[in-house]
Every structure is written in structure tokens, then in C-alpha cells.
Design a protein around this motif. Structure first.
Motif, short mmCIF file in Angstrom:
data_model
loop_
_atom_site.label_atom_id
_atom_site.label_comp_id
_atom_site.label_asym_id
_atom_site.label_seq_id
_atom_site.Cartn_x
_atom_site.Cartn_y
_atom_site.Cartn_z
N MET A 57 0.81 -1.20 0.00
CA MET A 57 0.00 0.00 0.00
C MET A 57 0.85 1.27 0.00
SD MET A 57 -3.46 -0.15 0.70
CE MET A 57 -4.61 -1.45 0.79
N SER A 58 2.14 1.16 -0.05
CA SER A 58 2.99 2.34 0.02
C SER A 58 2.88 3.19 -1.25
CB SER A 58 4.44 1.94 0.25
OG SER A 58 4.88 1.12 -0.81
N SER A 59 2.39 2.62 -2.35
CA SER A 59 2.24 3.40 -3.58
C SER A 59 0.96 4.24 -3.57
CB SER A 59 2.24 2.47 -4.80
OG SER A 59 1.12 1.61 -4.73
N LEU A 60 0.06 3.95 -2.66
CA LEU A 60 -1.19 4.69 -2.58
C LEU A 60 -0.93 6.05 -1.94
CD1 LEU A 60 -4.24 4.48 -3.07
CD2 LEU A 60 -4.45 3.53 -0.78
N CYS A 101 -8.23 0.24 15.17
CA CYS A 101 -7.03 0.52 15.96
C CYS A 101 -5.79 0.08 15.20
CB CYS A 101 -7.10 -0.19 17.31
SG CYS A 101 -7.16 -1.99 17.17
N GLY A 102 -4.65 0.42 15.75
CA GLY A 102 -3.36 0.13 15.11
C GLY A 102 -2.80 1.39 14.50
N LEU A 103 -1.51 1.36 14.18
CA LEU A 103 -0.86 2.56 13.63
C LEU A 103 -1.50 2.99 12.32
CD1 LEU A 103 2.87 1.71 14.37
CD2 LEU A 103 1.41 3.32 15.58
N PRO A 104 -1.78 4.25 12.15
CA PRO A 104 -1.39 5.44 12.90
C PRO A 104 -2.34 5.80 14.05
CG PRO A 104 -2.54 6.13 10.94
CD PRO A 104 -2.47 4.62 10.91
N LEU A 105 -3.34 4.97 14.32
CA LEU A 105 -4.30 5.23 15.40
C LEU A 105 -3.74 4.70 16.72
CD1 LEU A 105 -7.47 4.10 13.44
CD2 LEU A 105 -6.64 6.43 13.75
N TYR A 114 -0.88 0.63 6.40
CA TYR A 114 -1.67 1.86 6.53
C TYR A 114 -1.00 2.88 7.44
CZ TYR A 114 -5.41 -0.89 4.45
OH TYR A 114 -6.16 -1.66 3.61
N SER A 115 0.12 2.56 8.03
CA SER A 115 0.75 3.42 9.03
C SER A 115 1.24 4.75 8.46
CB SER A 115 1.90 2.70 9.72
OG SER A 115 2.91 2.39 8.78
N HIS A 116 1.46 4.83 7.16
CA HIS A 116 1.94 6.08 6.57
C HIS A 116 0.81 7.07 6.27
CE1 HIS A 116 0.62 3.97 2.96
NE2 HIS A 116 0.63 5.14 2.34
N LEU A 117 -0.46 6.62 6.36
CA LEU A 117 -1.60 7.50 6.06
C LEU A 117 -1.88 8.42 7.26
CD1 LEU A 117 -3.96 4.89 4.39
CD2 LEU A 117 -2.68 6.71 3.26
#
Length: 108
Positions: free
Chosen positions: A1-4, A37-41, A22-25
Motif C-alpha cells: 500500500m505504500s504506492s497509494l 485501531c493500530g498505527l497510525p491510530l 496503513y501506518s503512513h496514512l
């Protein structure tokens, strides 16, 4: 998902733990998904993230105390009403027995 580049999953009623992809969003991409929950939450607690609220023990205690207070107030109100009613009946009896009617012709 890093290209999104951009993904908005706000208010989709999602639940569970986010993958690391999803942590970069930004956090605002997930607004309105209280059980997500989970990063970035926030980190997950157990298997599902629960929103903050009253514990079941608190709800039971508040319900019990409220019920006891209502029953006590009803009991006190009933006692006061019966006392008022009883004292009102006694006064009527006292007043009617205290009066005597005599006509002027009966005095002779």
C-alpha cells in the motif's frame, strides 16, 4: 500500500486492527471508525478497540442507587400524604363538634 497516495476511509464503520501498510496514512483518513485501531491510530487493547464509556459495574451501581432513591422518595411521599389526609379529617371532626346551633326561640 505504500504506492497509494491518498485514501479516505472516514465514517465507514470499520473495526479491527490496521495492517502496517496503513501506518503512513494521516489519522484523519480513519475518522469516525471508533472500533478501528493500530498505527497510525491508538494501539489495540485486546482483540477489538472499544470506545471509552461507563463500565458495566458502574452502570449497575448507578441504576441500583437511582432505583433505591426513587423508591425511598415514593415511600416518604406516601407517608406524608397519609399524615396530611389523616390530620385533615381530624380537624374537620373537631370543628363540626365544636359548634352548637341554637335559635332565639329555644332560649325562653
Amino acid at each position: 500500500m505504500s504506492s497509494l497516495g491518498r485514501l479516505n476511509l472516514s465514517y465507514k464503520n470499520l473495526q479491527g486492527k490496521l495492517d502496517d501498510g496503513y501506518s503512513h496514512l494521516p489519522i484523519d483518513s480513519f475518522v469516525g471508525n471508533l472500533r478501528l485501531c493500530g498505527l497510525p491510530l491508538d494501539l489495540c487493547r485486546g482483540s477489538i478497540h472499544h470506545p471509552k464509556g461507563w463500565s458495566p459495574a458502574s452502570v449497575i451501581a448507578i441504576s441500583f442507587l437511582s432505583s433505591v432513591a426513587v423508591i425511598t422518595l415514593m415511600f416518604i411521599t406516601t407517608i406524608l400524604l397519609f399524615r396530611t389526609k389523616r390530620s385533615g379529617l381530624n380537624r374537620v371532626g373537631d370543628v363540626s363538634s365544636g359548634y352548637y346551633f341554637s335559635s332565639p326561640s329555644s332560649r325562653t
